[in-house]
Design a protein around this motif. Sequence first.
Motif, mmCIF file in Angstrom:
data_model
loop_
_atom_site.group_PDB
_atom_site.id
_atom_site.type_symbol
_atom_site.label_atom_id
_atom_site.label_comp_id
_atom_site.label_asym_id
_atom_site.label_seq_id
_atom_site.Cartn_x
_atom_site.Cartn_y
_atom_site.Cartn_z
ATOM 1 N N PHE A 67 -5.416 112.844 13.998
ATOM 2 C CA PHE A 67 -4.766 112.311 14.925
ATOM 3 C C PHE A 67 -4.084 111.064 13.361
ATOM 4 C CE2 PHE A 67 -3.305 108.381 16.772
ATOM 5 C CZ PHE A 67 -2.354 108.290 17.552
ATOM 6 N N VAL A 68 -5.365 110.653 12.703
ATOM 7 C CA VAL A 68 -4.773 109.452 11.586
ATOM 8 C C VAL A 68 -3.751 110.484 10.474
ATOM 9 C CG1 VAL A 68 -5.218 108.137 10.701
ATOM 10 C CG2 VAL A 68 -6.245 108.004 12.452
ATOM 11 N N PHE A 69 -4.077 111.740 10.205
ATOM 12 C CA PHE A 69 -3.666 112.620 9.377
ATOM 13 C C PHE A 69 -2.877 113.258 9.394
ATOM 14 C CE2 PHE A 69 -7.925 110.310 8.206
ATOM 15 C CZ PHE A 69 -7.760 109.495 6.656
ATOM 16 N N SER A 70 -2.893 114.487 11.115
ATOM 17 C CA SER A 70 -1.813 115.384 10.901
ATOM 18 C C SER A 70 -0.637 115.119 10.024
ATOM 19 C CB SER A 70 -1.839 115.561 12.287
ATOM 20 O OG SER A 70 -3.470 116.630 12.628
ATOM 21 N N LEU A 76 2.562 115.416 3.137
ATOM 22 C CA LEU A 76 1.890 116.310 2.538
ATOM 23 C C LEU A 76 2.881 117.442 1.327
ATOM 24 C CD1 LEU A 76 -0.319 115.076 -1.003
ATOM 25 C CD2 LEU A 76 -1.751 116.144 0.845
ATOM 26 N N ILE A 77 2.720 118.154 2.234
ATOM 27 C CA ILE A 77 3.452 119.438 2.608
ATOM 28 C C ILE A 77 4.167 119.149 1.274
ATOM 29 C CG2 ILE A 77 3.650 121.774 3.721
ATOM 30 C CD1 ILE A 77 1.296 121.499 5.072
ATOM 31 N N GLU A 78 5.264 118.638 2.091
ATOM 32 C CA GLU A 78 6.561 118.584 1.680
ATOM 33 C C GLU A 78 6.556 118.051 0.220
ATOM 34 O OE1 GLU A 78 8.722 116.529 4.223
ATOM 35 O OE2 GLU A 78 8.827 117.238 6.038
ATOM 36 N N TRP A 79 5.574 117.090 -0.110
ATOM 37 C CA TRP A 79 5.431 116.627 -1.841
ATOM 38 C C TRP A 79 4.759 117.622 -2.755
ATOM 39 C CZ3 TRP A 79 3.250 111.195 -0.113
ATOM 40 C CH2 TRP A 79 4.153 110.679 1.391
ATOM 41 N N ILE A 80 3.755 118.211 -2.312
ATOM 42 C CA ILE A 80 3.011 119.341 -3.378
ATOM 43 C C ILE A 80 3.621 120.343 -2.840
ATOM 44 C CG2 ILE A 80 2.183 117.238 -3.770
ATOM 45 C CD1 ILE A 80 -0.455 118.047 -2.706
ATOM 46 N N GLY A 81 3.467 121.052 -1.759
ATOM 47 C CA GLY A 81 3.664 122.463 -0.892
ATOM 48 C C GLY A 81 2.438 122.730 -0.222
ATOM 49 N N TYR A 82 2.387 123.930 0.325
ATOM 50 C CA TYR A 82 0.857 124.514 0.676
ATOM 51 C C TYR A 82 -0.144 124.195 0.045
ATOM 52 C CZ TYR A 82 4.282 125.569 5.185
ATOM 53 O OH TYR A 82 5.120 125.246 5.738
ATOM 54 N N MET A 86 -3.954 122.101 0.082
ATOM 55 C CA MET A 86 -5.129 123.212 0.755
ATOM 56 C C MET A 86 -6.428 122.900 -0.121
ATOM 57 S SD MET A 86 -3.425 126.988 1.579
ATOM 58 C CE MET A 86 -1.614 127.405 2.030
ATOM 59 N N VAL A 87 -5.870 123.045 -1.292
ATOM 60 C CA VAL A 87 -6.689 122.780 -3.318
ATOM 61 C C VAL A 87 -7.238 121.298 -2.142
ATOM 62 C CG1 VAL A 87 -6.691 122.459 -4.741
ATOM 63 C CG2 VAL A 87 -5.245 124.405 -4.258
ATOM 64 N N VAL A 88 -6.236 120.286 -2.110
ATOM 65 C CA VAL A 88 -7.107 118.641 -2.202
ATOM 66 C C VAL A 88 -7.729 118.579 -0.848
ATOM 67 C CG1 VAL A 88 -5.669 116.264 -1.048
ATOM 68 C CG2 VAL A 88 -4.858 117.932 -2.649
ATOM 69 N N SER A 89 -7.531 119.519 0.664
ATOM 70 C CA SER A 89 -8.408 119.565 1.486
ATOM 71 C C SER A 89 -9.671 120.120 1.619
ATOM 72 C CB SER A 89 -7.085 120.366 2.690
ATOM 73 O OG SER A 89 -7.723 121.629 2.409
ATOM 74 N N LEU A 90 -9.727 120.565 0.828
ATOM 75 C CA LEU A 90 -11.502 121.539 0.035
ATOM 76 C C LEU A 90 -12.667 120.188 -0.530
ATOM 77 C CD1 LEU A 90 -9.844 125.244 -0.961
ATOM 78 C CD2 LEU A 90 -11.351 124.600 1.302
ATOM 79 N N PHE A 91 -11.295 120.017 -1.438
ATOM 80 C CA PHE A 91 -11.862 118.437 -2.306
ATOM 81 C C PHE A 91 -12.133 117.806 -1.335
ATOM 82 C CE2 PHE A 91 -9.759 120.672 -5.870
ATOM 83 C CZ PHE A 91 -10.798 121.282 -6.136
#
Length: 418
Positions: A67-70, A76-82, A86-91
């Motif tokens: 709810f908070v981050f979707s 974020l996808i619009e700014w840095i791409g898919y 994905m990399v940021v999400s794993l970290f």
Amino acid sequence: MAASAKGSAPLTLPGYFVPFITVTALFLAFGFVTTLNMALVPHLRSIFNVGYKSAMLAESAFFLAYFVFSAPTSKLIEWIGYKKTMVVSLFIQVVGCLLFIPAARLVNFPLFLTASFVVGAGVTALQTSANPYTAILGPESSASVRLTLAQAFNSIGTTVAPVFAGAFILTDPTKFATPAAIANTVRLPYIAIAGALLLLGIAVAFSHLPHIDQPPSSHPAKEGGARASRSVWSYRHTVLGALGIFLYVGVEVGLASIAVNYFKSQGMSSLKTASDLASLYWFGALVGRLLGSWILTKVQSGKLLTIFGFCASALLLTSMFTSGSVAIWTLVLCGFFNSIMFPNIFTLGIAGLGPMTSKGSGLIMTAIVGGAIIPALLGAAADRFGIQHAFVLPLICYLYIAWYGMWGSKPAKTAFSS
């Protein structure tokens, strides 16, 4: 339309098959992490001696992150791409896993919930980027097949996680002298998981994933035109699809989280055996997704969703009014019929959105917060009325999903309609 997958439609666009395989590996990762978090419910009951409602807060904390981050993840996808998302999400998941170390050392319930929330934030970002990316790696007509196949890899992770939890986390609490000793069992497993996620993040960072801005089939929105100015909330099938995801995630997570305790209430004495049996709930989803990816080449996704929704309802009703092995196995079999629900609700919900696909995906991913709310309600009902009576709630969820597949998923308008 994503509503039907034709057998003649290619799985991916030319040159996109290897990226598709890479992304499916991420589905396995977040499936494992998500289901492992569900194993914390019986574990927290042992450590802190709390009821179902309080223990279910581990799930609420995890899925509250959706709810908070979707919506921020869509930006974020619009700014840095898919790929970078994905990399940021794993970290982020690495950080969350490491937070379980001080939570276990201090035997601190709020810190356990905080760690779950941070891991959930990382999984949210990964789901919000990986699902639409998988959907747009090929023709829209085969999007449901791609997502169902990718979700099969997710099911490998969800099947392995309960076995992992039973072996390394859900040990018999009577073997430990103090709650601190029980809590300590989570430290090494989460250190190992953090290391694996770190390596996976580095691998994805150096992999070749093509940059995709919007679905290949979409047409650019005219400046100031209807398509550019419409809100994603104006698409009825997308909004109803978001509600479907809310209820689906809630019922799947709720049943999985309470399964171990339910199996014990039906006569199963060993916590480890109950956890191993819970893995079959997820194995059913794996089988269903592999089989479903083939069925979807023959049957419209909406129709199949309705059939599976009604079958799951029938199984849950049977579990409510029986006991022992029948009650246990009918609940386990619900996992099979859960299998194709998420990918089909998702693809039906974003069908025809074109350049608004990322916004539709963000809305639908936000609805995964159902995993925070439905299990908490189920836990509260189980505390007050008993688990079997509490199953009325997931039964309602399944019936709505069946209705959405056949009737609620029909688009009233698309991004390409005049």
